[in-house]
Design a protein around this motif. Structure first.
Motif, short mmCIF file in Angstrom:
data_model
loop_
_atom_site.label_atom_id
_atom_site.label_comp_id
_atom_site.label_asym_id
_atom_site.label_seq_id
_atom_site.Cartn_x
_atom_site.Cartn_y
_atom_site.Cartn_z
N ARG A 144 38.82 33.24 43.42
CA ARG A 144 37.95 34.42 42.75
C ARG A 144 38.63 33.76 41.29
NH1 ARG A 144 36.08 39.41 45.02
NH2 ARG A 144 35.17 38.05 47.03
N SER B 258 31.41 38.73 35.27
CA SER B 258 32.48 39.52 36.20
C SER B 258 33.45 38.65 36.31
CB SER B 258 31.01 38.89 37.40
OG SER B 258 31.33 37.63 37.32
N TYR C 55 37.22 38.07 35.95
CA TYR C 55 38.82 39.63 36.28
C TYR C 55 39.45 39.13 35.39
CZ TYR C 55 37.13 39.12 41.24
OH TYR C 55 36.29 39.51 42.22
N LYS C 56 40.12 40.50 34.45
CA LYS C 56 40.75 40.67 32.88
C LYS C 56 42.23 40.00 33.21
CE LYS C 56 38.25 44.69 31.37
NZ LYS C 56 37.13 44.75 32.48
N ASP D 21 44.02 43.73 37.86
CA ASP D 21 42.52 43.84 37.75
C ASP D 21 41.63 42.90 39.28
OD1 ASP D 21 39.89 44.86 36.85
OD2 ASP D 21 39.57 42.94 35.93
N CYS D 22 41.88 42.02 39.18
CA CYS D 22 41.59 41.06 40.86
C CYS D 22 41.84 41.92 41.59
CB CYS D 22 41.97 39.83 40.71
SG CYS D 22 41.44 38.73 41.79
N LYS E 291 42.82 45.17 42.51
CA LYS E 291 42.42 46.52 41.94
C LYS E 291 40.21 46.34 42.22
CE LYS E 291 43.60 47.93 38.59
NZ LYS E 291 44.07 49.05 37.25
N THR E 292 39.56 45.39 42.02
CA THR E 292 38.19 44.75 41.52
C THR E 292 37.65 45.12 43.62
OG1 THR E 292 38.04 44.54 39.43
CG2 THR E 292 35.90 44.21 40.57
N ILE E 293 38.14 43.80 43.84
CA ILE E 293 38.18 43.89 45.00
C ILE E 293 38.38 44.66 46.11
CG2 ILE E 293 38.87 42.12 47.28
CD1 ILE E 293 39.73 40.31 45.60
N ARG F 44 38.03 47.99 44.97
CA ARG F 44 36.92 49.33 45.24
C ARG F 44 35.81 48.62 45.44
NH1 ARG F 44 38.25 49.22 39.71
NH2 ARG F 44 36.47 47.48 39.04
N ASN F 45 35.12 47.20 45.24
CA ASN F 45 34.11 47.14 45.69
C ASN F 45 33.99 46.60 46.75
OD1 ASN F 45 33.51 47.93 42.92
ND2 ASN F 45 33.54 45.86 41.82
N ARG G 226 30.51 38.56 46.93
CA ARG G 226 31.48 39.50 45.61
C ARG G 226 30.80 40.38 46.35
NH1 ARG G 226 32.92 38.76 40.11
NH2 ARG G 226 34.43 36.44 39.65
#
Length: 298
Positions: free
Chosen positions: A39, A50, A52-53, A57-58, A60-62, A64-65, A140
């Motif tokens: 990613r 889109s 990742y910070k 964050d990557c 958590k985002t993966i 969460r989504n 994603r």
């Protein structure tokens, strides 16, 4: 017959089982980090909405989504590839060492050259699986595509060639060739310099530490090829337009547009995976192979 009086067929069968076991254990333990690495490598800088910070964050985002399944996207292709891949990796490494032995080269050079040869051979076997894996990992959405559906789509739309199922072959050759050259060269040379420890537990940690250093160093050296591979095999910036075509040209484009550090995108998750993962793989292979040599004779 091999040097130990065991037939070549028996030796190959032992290495297939030992290498397959090593690959399966490593994949199951470390695959989430491979998803995170991919990613990072396919995003195109801060301008990518889109992006990742950070590593955290990557993750958590993966989650969460895409929930937990998101970390295991694309796992089936490497699992399916592990037995032939590791068989090729370890078996050809040993065979290249035998071929190089008559040349009377320094041992360090033999290990590195045999590693390079095994990596190039391995890359040819694994590249189609990598194309499917990266295309699955780049998705994603929560919509799930099966490995076989994705492979069929790639073959139908692009074919088997360098624009389809073998896309990015040159960068895969660079990635595996350089990695195995450093990985095997460093591990077997350093292991020979550091005395063996009689205590089994301490000996295990000696080998693990050397394997960890081998996987880490190899990851740092070969990651520009890995980034190029991910860009070529992943989604293009503009649908329908191919921006990333060849290995060296892709590296040049990434460097020109995003800077030198962009060639090292995904380095932290790659090291987190292939540092300990490389150690696990070598140890599982060595112990499984030793057990098979002792208990299995054909």
């Amino acid at each position: 017959m091999s040097a130990k009086g065991v037939s070549l067929g028996t030796e190959a069968a032992q290495q297939v089982l030992a290498g397959g076991s090593a690959g399966l254990v490593e994949i199951c333990m470390m695959h989430p980090l491979d998803v995170v690495k991919t990613r990072f490598q396919i995003q195109r800088g801060k301008s990518d909405p889109s992006s990742y910070k950070s590593l955290g964050d990557c993750f958590k985002t993966i989650y969460r989504n895409e929930r937990l399944f998101g970390f295991y996207k694309g796992i089936l292709p490497p699992i399916l590839a592990e037995t032939p891949k590791r068989a090729v990796k370890f078996f050809t490494f040993e065979q290249y060492k035998k071929l190089l032995a008559p040349l009377a080269l320094p041992p360090g050079l033999v290990f590195a050259a045999a590693g390079l040869g095994s990596g190039l051979t391995e890359a040819v076997v694994v590249n189609p699986f990598e194309v499917v894996k990266v295309s699955l990992q780049a998705n994603r959405s929560v919509q799930r595509h099966s490995t076989f559906t994705q492979a069929q789509h790639i073959i139908t739309s692009e074919g088997f060639g360098l624009r389809g199922l073998n896309k990015g072959l040159t960068s895969t050759l660079g990635r595996h060739g350089v990695f195995n050259m450093v990985y095997f060269g460093f591990y077997f040379n350093v292991k020979g310099f550091i005395p063996e420890i009689k205590d089994p537990t301490l000996e295990f940690f000696r080998k693990f530490a050397i394997g960890l250093a081998s996987g880490t160093l190899a990851s740092v050296v070969n990651i520009p090829f890995d980034v190029a591979k991910s860009r070529i095999q992943g989604p293009q910036p503009v649908p329908g337009e191919i921006k990333y075509r060849t290995c060296w040209k892709t590296m040049g484009t990434v460097y020109t547009e995003e800077g030198f550090l962009a060639l090292y995108k995904g380095l932290v998750p790659k090291i987190m995976r292939l540092g300990p993962g490389g150690a696990v793989m070598l140890l599982v292979y060595e112990y499984a192979y030793a057990w098979l040599q002792k208990h299995w004779r054909l």
